[in-house]
Enzyme design. Structure first.
Site, mmCIF file in Angstrom:
data_model
loop_
_atom_site.group_PDB
_atom_site.id
_atom_site.type_symbol
_atom_site.label_atom_id
_atom_site.label_comp_id
_atom_site.label_asym_id
_atom_site.label_seq_id
_atom_site.Cartn_x
_atom_site.Cartn_y
_atom_site.Cartn_z
ATOM 1 N N CYS A 2 44.553 89.523 5.138
ATOM 2 C CA CYS A 2 45.143 90.836 4.851
ATOM 3 C C CYS A 2 46.276 91.145 5.836
ATOM 4 O O CYS A 2 47.356 90.583 5.721
ATOM 5 C CB CYS A 2 44.065 91.918 4.836
ATOM 6 S SG CYS A 2 44.609 93.440 4.005
ATOM 7 N N HIS A 47 40.053 89.982 1.304
ATOM 8 C CA HIS A 47 39.091 89.935 2.409
ATOM 9 C C HIS A 47 37.934 88.998 2.079
ATOM 10 O O HIS A 47 36.883 89.446 1.621
ATOM 11 C CB HIS A 47 38.569 91.345 2.704
ATOM 12 C CG HIS A 47 39.550 92.216 3.404
ATOM 13 N ND1 HIS A 47 39.584 92.344 4.775
ATOM 14 C CD2 HIS A 47 40.562 92.976 2.919
ATOM 15 C CE1 HIS A 47 40.565 93.159 5.113
ATOM 16 N NE2 HIS A 47 41.176 93.551 4.015
ATOM 17 N N GLU A 69 35.826 87.752 3.954
ATOM 18 C CA GLU A 69 34.623 88.090 4.739
ATOM 19 C C GLU A 69 33.756 89.129 4.055
ATOM 20 O O GLU A 69 32.592 89.337 4.452
ATOM 21 C CB GLU A 69 35.019 88.572 6.144
ATOM 22 C CG GLU A 69 35.454 90.016 6.262
ATOM 23 C CD GLU A 69 36.870 90.311 5.779
ATOM 24 O OE1 GLU A 69 37.296 91.477 5.870
ATOM 25 O OE2 GLU A 69 37.556 89.364 5.319
#
Length: 231
Positions: A118, A212, A214
């Site tokens: 990002c 993202h 994660e």
């Protein structure tokens, strides 16, 4: 995943917050959402937090790492890419900008595998002379809530080799790449044409993704970084 001695050391940049609260404490803190180290660990790496420091120390820090992740976070200061601040651009984070740009440049100079997530993708673009769109509608559904949309890989790219199919990704951003930095090529797009991944050619492992990973369950991008770091 390999024995502990086989696990490459992956540095992850962090937030630098004036106040954070846990237990009975409210103190300045270096913060990193748990999804980042968990994703590194699940991919077979050892995660090390890299809070903002003197930019002159970035080369020494990167020399100790096998791979680098530049995490998401606040908007990049438009002054960093020669633009005037627009009304919807968020407040600056000068310490993070300076530190993470120095980390990126050190990683590029040393050939250290690099993943920008990002904000990290946007900083990679800025570090190589690119610019950003300061506000983009449709990629943040609700404040503080991650959305989801599809991204399409570009065949023949590093990202395309890791994730060859159209996939749905967790997303939360209101800025994006405008003019590409020197040497960067797009490697994934959203349905509206927004560049969602960029990478550096020439055989180097340098990738930025606008979403993202994660926050999702697909570990292929991080596994690619850890594999390159191990190699």
């Amino acid at each position: 995943m390999g024995a502990p001695s086989d696990r490459p050391l992956i540095g992850v940049s962090t937030y630098w917050e004036a106040a954070a609260r846990w237990g009975v404490w409210e103190l300045p803190a270096a913060l990193l959402p748990a999804g980042y180290p968990r994703l590194v660990q699940a991919a077979g790496g050892l995660a090390a937090m890299l809070p903002p420091d003197e930019p002159s120390l970035a080369e020494s820090a990167v020399a100790r790492l096998d791979g680098l992740v530049v995490a998401g976070g606040p908007d990049v200061a438009p002054e960093r890419y020669g633009a005037e601040r627009e009304p919807r651009t968020g407040p600056p984070a000068p310490e993070r900008d300076a530190w993470e740009l120095a980390l990126i440049r050190a990683a590029l100079a040393s050939g250290t595998p690099l993943l920008g997530i990002c904000r990290g993708m946007q900083l990679l673009n800025v570090a190589l002379g690119g610019t950003l769109v300061q506000h983009l509608d449709g990629h943040t559904e609700t404040v503080g809530v991650f959305g989801e949309h599809a991204v399409k890989p570009v065949p023949g790219t590093l990202y395309g080799s890791l994730v060859p199919e159209v996939s749905s990704v967790p997303t939360y951003h209101h800025q994006s790449v405008d003019r590409l930095g020197k040497g960067l090529v797009p490697s994934a797009y959203a349905e509206d044409g927004t560049v969602e991944a960029v990478e550096l050619g020439g055989g180097s492992w340098v990738l930025g993704v606008q979403w993202h990973p994660e926050m999702g369950t697909d570990g292929r991008v991080m596994s690619g970084l850890v594999g390159a770091a191990r190699g």
